[in-house]
Design a protein around this motif. Sequence first.
Motif, PDB file in Angstrom:
ATOM      1  N   CYS A 130       0.820  -1.214   0.000  1.00  0.00           N
ATOM      2  CA  CYS A 130       0.000   0.000   0.000  1.00  0.00           C
ATOM      3  C   CYS A 130       0.853   1.263   0.000  1.00  0.00           C
ATOM      4  N   GLY A 131       1.963   1.253   0.738  1.00  0.00           N
ATOM      5  CA  GLY A 131       2.823   2.419   0.826  1.00  0.00           C
ATOM      6  C   GLY A 131       4.275   2.040   0.668  1.00  0.00           C
ATOM      7  N   LEU A 132       5.087   2.959   0.153  1.00  0.00           N
ATOM      8  CA  LEU A 132       6.515   2.758  -0.029  1.00  0.00           C
ATOM      9  C   LEU A 132       7.280   3.960   0.505  1.00  0.00           C
ATOM     10  N   SER A 133       8.481   3.710   1.019  1.00  0.00           N
ATOM     11  CA  SER A 133       9.373   4.791   1.420  1.00  0.00           C
ATOM     12  C   SER A 133      10.805   4.321   1.221  1.00  0.00           C
ATOM     13  N   VAL A 135      14.961   5.245   1.489  1.00  0.00           N
ATOM     14  CA  VAL A 135      15.950   6.096   2.141  1.00  0.00           C
ATOM     15  C   VAL A 135      17.325   5.712   1.597  1.00  0.00           C
ATOM     16  N   GLY A 136      17.833   6.493   0.668  1.00  0.00           N
ATOM     17  CA  GLY A 136      19.121   6.188   0.085  1.00  0.00           C
ATOM     18  C   GLY A 136      19.016   5.068  -0.939  1.00  0.00           C
ATOM     19  N   PRO A 137      20.144   4.600  -1.444  1.00  0.00           N
ATOM     20  CA  PRO A 137      20.128   3.627  -2.530  1.00  0.00           C
ATOM     21  C   PRO A 137      19.823   2.200  -2.101  1.00  0.00           C
ATOM     22  N   LYS A 138      19.854   1.914  -0.788  1.00  0.00           N
ATOM     23  CA  LYS A 138      19.745   0.523  -0.352  1.00  0.00           C
ATOM     24  C   LYS A 138      18.516   0.210   0.493  1.00  0.00           C
ATOM     25  N   THR A 139      18.026   1.170   1.279  1.00  0.00           N
ATOM     26  CA  THR A 139      16.973   0.886   2.253  1.00  0.00           C
ATOM     27  C   THR A 139      15.602   1.229   1.698  1.00  0.00           C
ATOM     28  N   ILE A 140      14.745   0.228   1.591  1.00  0.00           N
ATOM     29  CA  ILE A 140      13.399   0.393   1.051  1.00  0.00           C
ATOM     30  C   ILE A 140      12.407  -0.217   2.034  1.00  0.00           C
ATOM     31  N   TYR A 141      11.354   0.527   2.327  1.00  0.00           N
ATOM     32  CA  TYR A 141      10.265   0.034   3.170  1.00  0.00           C
ATOM     33  C   TYR A 141       8.977  -0.024   2.355  1.00  0.00           C
ATOM     34  N   GLY A 142       8.168  -1.033   2.644  1.00  0.00           N
ATOM     35  CA  GLY A 142       6.819  -1.118   2.092  1.00  0.00           C
ATOM     36  C   GLY A 142       5.866  -1.552   3.187  1.00  0.00           C
ATOM     37  N   CYS A 143       4.584  -1.202   3.043  1.00  0.00           N
ATOM     38  CA  CYS A 143       3.621  -1.584   4.079  1.00  0.00           C
ATOM     39  C   CYS A 143       2.279  -1.932   3.452  1.00  0.00           C
ATOM     40  N   GLY A 144       1.446  -2.599   4.208  1.00  0.00           N
ATOM     41  CA  GLY A 144       0.099  -2.942   3.772  1.00  0.00           C
ATOM     42  C   GLY A 144      -0.712  -3.470   4.945  1.00  0.00           C
ATOM     43  N   ILE A 176      -1.106   2.007   5.706  1.00  0.00           N
ATOM     44  CA  ILE A 176      -1.450   2.646   4.442  1.00  0.00           C
ATOM     45  C   ILE A 176      -0.289   3.407   3.828  1.00  0.00           C
ATOM     46  N   ASP A 177       0.409   4.215   4.611  1.00  0.00           N
ATOM     47  CA  ASP A 177       1.445   5.077   4.043  1.00  0.00           C
ATOM     48  C   ASP A 177       2.644   5.111   4.980  1.00  0.00           C
ATOM     49  N   MET A 178       3.808   5.542   4.432  1.00  0.00           N
ATOM     50  CA  MET A 178       5.037   5.594   5.211  1.00  0.00           C
ATOM     51  C   MET A 178       5.857   6.812   4.807  1.00  0.00           C
ATOM     52  N   TYR A 179       6.673   7.286   5.752  1.00  0.00           N
ATOM     53  CA  TYR A 179       7.704   8.270   5.433  1.00  0.00           C
ATOM     54  C   TYR A 179       8.877   8.044   6.369  1.00  0.00           C
ATOM     55  N   PHE A 180      10.062   7.785   5.800  1.00  0.00           N
ATOM     56  CA  PHE A 180      11.256   7.577   6.601  1.00  0.00           C
ATOM     57  C   PHE A 180      12.222   8.742   6.407  1.00  0.00           C
ATOM     58  N   ILE A 181      12.726   9.251   7.525  1.00  0.00           N
ATOM     59  CA  ILE A 181      13.678  10.357   7.538  1.00  0.00           C
ATOM     60  C   ILE A 181      15.086   9.838   7.271  1.00  0.00           C
ATOM     61  N   SER A 182      15.383   8.667   7.839  1.00  0.00           N
ATOM     62  CA  SER A 182      16.688   8.027   7.719  1.00  0.00           C
ATOM     63  C   SER A 182      16.449   6.527   7.665  1.00  0.00           C
ATOM     64  N   PRO A 183      17.478   5.726   7.454  1.00  0.00           N
ATOM     65  CA  PRO A 183      17.248   4.278   7.403  1.00  0.00           C
ATOM     66  C   PRO A 183      16.597   3.701   8.654  1.00  0.00           C
ATOM     67  N   ASP A 184      16.746   4.352   9.791  1.00  0.00           N
ATOM     68  CA  ASP A 184      16.185   3.820  11.040  1.00  0.00           C
ATOM     69  C   ASP A 184      14.980   4.579  11.565  1.00  0.00           C
ATOM     70  N   VAL A 185      14.788   5.827  11.156  1.00  0.00           N
ATOM     71  CA  VAL A 185      13.771   6.695  11.758  1.00  0.00           C
ATOM     72  C   VAL A 185      12.677   6.997  10.745  1.00  0.00           C
ATOM     73  N   GLY A 186      11.412   6.700  11.136  1.00  0.00           N
ATOM     74  CA  GLY A 186      10.326   6.964  10.202  1.00  0.00           C
ATOM     75  C   GLY A 186       8.960   6.786  10.810  1.00  0.00           C
ATOM     76  N   PHE A 187       7.940   7.041   9.972  1.00  0.00           N
ATOM     77  CA  PHE A 187       6.540   7.009  10.377  1.00  0.00           C
ATOM     78  C   PHE A 187       5.758   6.042   9.492  1.00  0.00           C
ATOM     79  N   ALA A 188       4.685   5.494  10.055  1.00  0.00           N
ATOM     80  CA  ALA A 188       3.720   4.706   9.293  1.00  0.00           C
ATOM     81  C   ALA A 188       2.325   5.114   9.739  1.00  0.00           C
ATOM     82  N   THR A 189       1.392   5.143   8.798  1.00  0.00           N
ATOM     83  CA  THR A 189       0.018   5.533   9.109  1.00  0.00           C
ATOM     84  C   THR A 189      -0.927   4.369   8.853  1.00  0.00           C
ATOM     85  N   GLY A 190      -2.088   4.406   9.526  1.00  0.00           N
ATOM     86  CA  GLY A 190      -3.070   3.356   9.298  1.00  0.00           C
ATOM     87  C   GLY A 190      -4.163   3.355  10.327  1.00  0.00           C
ATOM     88  N   LYS A 191      -4.591   2.150  10.661  1.00  0.00           N
ATOM     89  CA  LYS A 191      -5.671   1.950  11.625  1.00  0.00           C
ATOM     90  C   LYS A 191      -5.137   1.086  12.748  1.00  0.00           C
TER      91      LYS A 191
END
Length: 431
Positions: A130-133, A135-144, A176-191
């Motif tokens: 559902c969401g992607l974020s 951070v840099g060339p190697k770190t990728i997050y996804g959520c659902g 639903i959605d994500m935003y990462f500031i750095s490879p370790d620090v970030g937010f996720a939204t949902g229910k």
Amino acid sequence: MIHKNFLWLVIIIFCTTSSIAQNGWKICNGPPFSSRLDDIYMVNTQTGYAVCGDGQIVKTNDGGDNWYTLTQDPAVYCRSVEFIDEDHGFVGGFPSVNATTNILRRTSDGGNTWEDLTPLLDPGAIKGICGLSIVGPKTIYGCGNWYQDSAYIVKSVDGGDSWQFIDMSSYATSLIDMYFISPDVGFATGKGPLPLETAVILYTTDGGATWACVFQNNIATEYCWKIQHLTADLYFASIEDFGDTPSKIVYSEDGGMTWNIHIVNPTNDNIEGVGFVDPLHGWTGGGSNSYETIDGGFNWLINNLFPGVDRIFRVNDNLVFATAYSIWKYSPVITGIKTEPQKEPVYSSIKCNPNPVDDQLLINVSLSNNTHAMVSLFDEKGLQLKIIDNEDKARGEYSLVLDTKGISAGIYFVILKTHEEKHAVKVVVSH
């Protein structure tokens, strides 16, 4: 009082002027879209990518004025897109009509070819991205996944060659959605988690191993939808609600640690997309209306340009994009263009009879697209009581029957969720 009256005078003048200039927004040229565009990512001012529910991945090379189709898989509802640079990026989606491929894709050549990463994910747990974020060339997050009410995160630290599965069921029922500031620090939204399942914003400082809840509302029918990072201190997020509560967004002025609510409209309008070009000027929407503010979200005016808006993406102080049933481009230099507001298409409907009901409730569902359809019963407080139906369906008409004999008399909601939209019907059970 002088300041307040002056502010409203500015808003009235602004609204009157924008009716001629269309607030700097115009519809971009592109291929026909038969569903909503759910996400967009601009790598720079010239190159960007967007994804549509009809399976299209599209690209621009001229600052968003023109878009062309890279590929299309009608069996997958394309939901999210993020890029590392002009050539390397990822697209997440929801499989429909029993599809088992292209839940997550990767390109290394600017979208000319795509690699299916679905086999690298946990096949039993991943129902969509559902969401992607990134951070840099190697770190990728996804959520659902919002429509299946399942909460998980997938994470790669090697550019997408391998993926870790993170079970988020103790923190949420859907993400639903994500935003990462750095490879370790970030937010996720949902229910949030059972039993209340209210809108939440989660925060991690250890790469997703543990999470803290930095926002949780007290209304069980709500989701926290999209999140925008505007400055180091200022964040915005949208709140979608199935019920009859006011439309609202939330904002943070301390880097996402605490959040406050702005009311957008006293009536409910399924707010999903939210985005600001600067701390004062922003837009939101998701249902039949879209809205604009010039005072940081304290007051909103209906502009009705892009109903169904899902992502509002800020490139810089003078360039913003929005995805709805077309791709929209905003720039203060876009003036004098007469762009007619769009109407929100209807992809599904639900009817319940008889109502009130004391025996069997007939639920009629109409689908104009092949999609995944979930029909659930909620009580008046917004707690899910029963999943009535939950499966991939071809376009057409369907009938379901709910036996209400074992249900106490009262007010309930029958809710239809598909890839494209949501509908709620208030039902009175009378014994």
